[in-house]
Design an enzyme around this catalytic site. Structure first.
Site, PDB file in Angstrom:
ATOM      1  N   ALA A 129      28.342  20.768 -21.160  1.00 50.23           N
ATOM      2  CA  ALA A 129      26.910  20.561 -20.923  1.00 50.23           C
ATOM      3  C   ALA A 129      26.647  20.154 -19.476  1.00 50.23           C
ATOM      4  O   ALA A 129      25.755  20.713 -18.821  1.00 50.23           O
ATOM      5  CB  ALA A 129      26.375  19.498 -21.885  1.00 50.23           C
ATOM      6  N   GLU A 130      27.408  19.200 -18.960  1.00 48.29           N
ATOM      7  CA  GLU A 130      27.157  18.745 -17.586  1.00 48.29           C
ATOM      8  C   GLU A 130      27.483  19.831 -16.573  1.00 48.29           C
ATOM      9  O   GLU A 130      26.785  19.985 -15.570  1.00 48.29           O
ATOM     10  CB  GLU A 130      27.935  17.472 -17.261  1.00 48.29           C
ATOM     11  N   THR A 131      28.500  20.624 -16.838  1.00 48.04           N
ATOM     12  CA  THR A 131      28.839  21.722 -15.947  1.00 48.04           C
ATOM     13  C   THR A 131      27.685  22.721 -15.863  1.00 48.04           C
ATOM     14  O   THR A 131      27.261  23.109 -14.771  1.00 48.04           O
ATOM     15  CB  THR A 131      30.124  22.434 -16.425  1.00 48.04           C
TER      16      THR A 131
ATOM     17  N   SER B 198      24.414  21.097 -14.365  1.00 46.13           N
ATOM     18  CA  SER B 198      24.583  20.863 -12.930  1.00 46.13           C
ATOM     19  C   SER B 198      24.491  22.154 -12.148  1.00 46.13           C
ATOM     20  O   SER B 198      23.891  22.212 -11.070  1.00 46.13           O
ATOM     21  CB  SER B 198      25.941  20.200 -12.655  1.00 46.13           C
TER      22      SER B 198
END
Length: 162
Positions: free
Chosen positions: A74-76, A79
């Site tokens: 999710a953060e990848t 971002s």
């Protein structure tokens, strides 16, 4: 993570970074952690980022996809969307990540799709929906990134283009 192809990025974005001598593929990779976890970027634009990750190798002791692995995916993706929104003069730094885990996955690939909730001048927020091979929702996440001006020493990989 395998080689990313430039076709996954909008041509105007490729041109913008190329003119600055920046290797877009290196800049927008999943990074070392994403590489170790098998994250593959399938599609990338400020409007939609899609990526996959294998369940195998990313499980907790009960054999289910680790919640932290879902958070990494999710953060990848969020971002990456934030970076594409901010453009070449901004760097995206995650400041808040929230993940709700709906069901377990034991095998196959999970696919994450990040779409913008808010895209402003100083922050960007993306919702990331992660599904399993049967299109069941495994996790819903929300990531907010601070968009700040690029400064010398930010570690942005630059490779002269030829």
């Amino acid at each position: 993570m395998g080689e990313q192809q430039q076709g996954k990025f909008p041509q105007d974005v490729i041109d913008e970074y190329s003119a600055l001598g920046i290797d877009l593929v290196a800049l927008f990779s999943a990074g070392h952690l994403g590489t170790r976890m098998g994250v593959e970027i399938v599609e990338a634009s400020a409007e939609r980022v899609v990526g996959t990750m294998p369940v195998e190798g990313n499980t907790q002791p009960y054999g289910l996809l680790h919640g932290g692995a879902s958070a990494v995916l999710a953060e990848t993706l969020g971002s990456l969307g934030s970076m594409l929104h901010g453009g070449s003069t901004k760097i995206a730094v995650g400041v808040d990540l929230n993940c709700t885990h709906h069901r377990g996955a034991r095998s196959g690939l999970v696919t994450g799709v990040a779409t913008p909730v808010h895209r402003g001048r100083s922050t960007a927020t993306y919702e990331i929906v992660i599904t399993d091979d049967t299109d069941h929702r495994v996790c819903t996440a929300r990531l907010t990134c601070l968009l700040r001006d690029v400064k010398p020493g930010d570690g942005i990989p630059a490779t002269p283009t030829s």
